[in-house]
Write an enzyme that holds these catalytic residues in place. Sequence first.
Site, PDB file in Angstrom:
ATOM      1  N   GLU A  58       0.824  -1.213   0.000  1.00 18.69           N
ATOM      2  CA  GLU A  58       0.000   0.000   0.000  1.00 18.69           C
ATOM      3  C   GLU A  58       0.860   1.265   0.000  1.00 18.69           C
ATOM      4  O   GLU A  58       1.231   1.766   1.060  1.00 18.69           O
ATOM      5  CB  GLU A  58      -0.938   0.021   1.225  1.00 18.69           C
ATOM      6  CG  GLU A  58      -1.848   1.250   1.238  1.00 18.69           C
ATOM      7  CD  GLU A  58      -2.764   1.332   2.461  1.00 18.69           C
ATOM      8  OE1 GLU A  58      -2.600   0.535   3.397  1.00 18.69           O
ATOM      9  OE2 GLU A  58      -3.641   2.219   2.476  1.00 18.69           O
TER      10      GLU A  58
ATOM     11  N   LYS B 259      -2.478  -2.035  -3.133  1.00 19.33           N
ATOM     12  CA  LYS B 259      -3.537  -1.185  -2.555  1.00 19.33           C
ATOM     13  C   LYS B 259      -3.147   0.277  -2.765  1.00 19.33           C
ATOM     14  O   LYS B 259      -2.454   0.872  -1.941  1.00 19.33           O
ATOM     15  CB  LYS B 259      -3.706  -1.507  -1.060  1.00 19.33           C
ATOM     16  CG  LYS B 259      -4.709  -0.600  -0.349  1.00 19.33           C
ATOM     17  CD  LYS B 259      -5.139  -1.150   0.992  1.00 19.33           C
ATOM     18  CE  LYS B 259      -5.990  -0.143   1.746  1.00 19.33           C
ATOM     19  NZ  LYS B 259      -6.690  -0.708   2.884  1.00 19.33           N
TER      20      LYS B 259
HETATM   21  C1  5MM Z   1      -8.165   1.785   8.539  1.00 21.64           C
HETATM   22  O1  5MM Z   1      -7.035   2.637   8.486  1.00 21.64           O
HETATM   23  C2  5MM Z   1      -5.827   1.929   8.248  1.00 21.64           C
HETATM   24  C3  5MM Z   1      -4.848   2.047   9.364  1.00 21.64           C
HETATM   25  O2  5MM Z   1      -4.306   3.298   9.470  1.00 21.64           O
HETATM   26  P1  5MM Z   1      -3.327   3.623  10.735  1.00 21.64           P
HETATM   27  O3  5MM Z   1      -2.276   2.560  10.777  1.00 21.64           O
HETATM   28  O4  5MM Z   1      -2.796   4.977  10.407  1.00 21.64           O
HETATM   29  O5  5MM Z   1      -4.159   3.614  11.940  1.00 21.64           O
HETATM   30  C4  5MM Z   1      -5.258   2.302   6.889  1.00 21.64           C
HETATM   31  O6  5MM Z   1      -4.037   1.720   6.620  1.00 21.64           O
HETATM   32  C5  5MM Z   1      -6.227   1.832   5.868  1.00 21.64           C
HETATM   33  O7  5MM Z   1      -6.086   0.440   5.679  1.00 21.64           O
HETATM   34  C6  5MM Z   1      -6.055   2.498   4.539  1.00 21.64           C
HETATM   35  O8  5MM Z   1      -5.523   3.781   4.617  1.00 21.64           O
HETATM   36  C7  5MM Z   1      -7.389   2.554   3.843  1.00 21.64           C
HETATM   37  O9  5MM Z   1      -8.321   3.198   4.679  1.00 21.64           O
HETATM   38  P2  5MM Z   1      -9.260   4.311   4.034  1.00 21.64           P
HETATM   39  O10 5MM Z   1     -10.026   4.853   5.210  1.00 21.64           O
HETATM   40  O11 5MM Z   1      -8.371   5.318   3.369  1.00 21.64           O
HETATM   41  O12 5MM Z   1     -10.130   3.579   3.030  1.00 21.64           O
END
Ligand code: 5MM
Length: 342
Positions: A177, A222
């Site tokens: 990602e 991702k």
């Molecule tokens: C759910 O948020 C994930 C974890 O973020 P942190 O490690 O900063 O707490 C994040 O990695 C998430 O999997 C992705 O950014 C996708 O989430 P969104 O909300 O952008 O769809």
Amino acid sequence: MPKSLNAIAQKLMTPGQGILAADESEGTIGKRFDKINLPNTLELRRDYREMLFGATQAMQKYISGVILTEETLKQEAASGTPFRAILADADVIPGIKVDRGAFPMPGEAGEKITEGLDGLRQRLASYAELGAGFAKWRAVITINDIAPTRNNIRANAHSLARYAMLCQEAGIVPIVEPEVVGDGEPGNHSMERCAQVTGDVLENVFKELRLAGVDLAGMLLKPNMVLPGLNSRERPSVDEVARRTVAVLKEHVPAAVPGIAFLSGGQTDEEATAHLSAMNQISGKPWPLTFSYGRALQNVALRAWAGRRENFSIAREAFAHRAHMNSLAALGEWSNGVDRAA
Ligand code: 5MM
């Protein structure tokens, strides 16, 4: 590569299904709870995840995998059943976020570098024993007047590749990602700039993955979509976002990758769904496209739950609706009308 890596990746990309990102670290889930005036306790985090994973029909029909935190992978629902067993019962693959977060990168550009490689081999072995079929590592790429720097892109790409090779060695599918963030500071960059940076980042990520000997058939990507910064005044149409995103991906993502599962990155729920559906209406793509959304799948359910177990049923309905809409989008069959009518 063990044969099963490609099989896991293919299963995660089952047509009409996608991934639920429920891997909010303690800090991030705290911010989500803050918005609905809830304290960030272990019990509430458990209840919240229990609400989501217990939406059995939606999980069975629309969700192929869930990204968990280490806490949730090892946690049990109030009944004493481990969450990973609840997911396995719904034929959903449990995954695990293995990075330790994005930290400030030395320098003047306000960039971040993701940490978590030390001891990762041992951690992956223990996650595999707990039944994790895939993992996720998020690199954060910032856009501002001087960022991203070449150094930051290379450092993040290199870490993603080291993470991915360790996952494959452990028999775990790495989700790679690299997120070009739209909601950073100042967040007013153009769509054109996002396209150029996203392309540059992907080029470097795949260069490092190849150098590391990562088998592209045993991983998933991702990425972010190509969008203007969240504070920009530019308002591209849904079709424009879809067209630009697919164009950048086609230029930089090898066809050997078995699938692409997007993050939502602060888009509204409907925008994230509409963009995915429009991309899936474009023909000639070598890989399937689906969702790996966090906020865009959870926003409505989080508010409906409001911290109360008695709201489980209504919150699960809200979650099931978004999951259903994104399932349609993964097939290129979503429309505004269907979303409102359902
Ligand atoms: C759910 O948020 C994930 C974890 O973020 P942190 O490690 O900063 O707490 C994040 O990695 C998430 O999997 C992705 O950014 C996708 O989430 P969104 O909300 O952008 O769809």
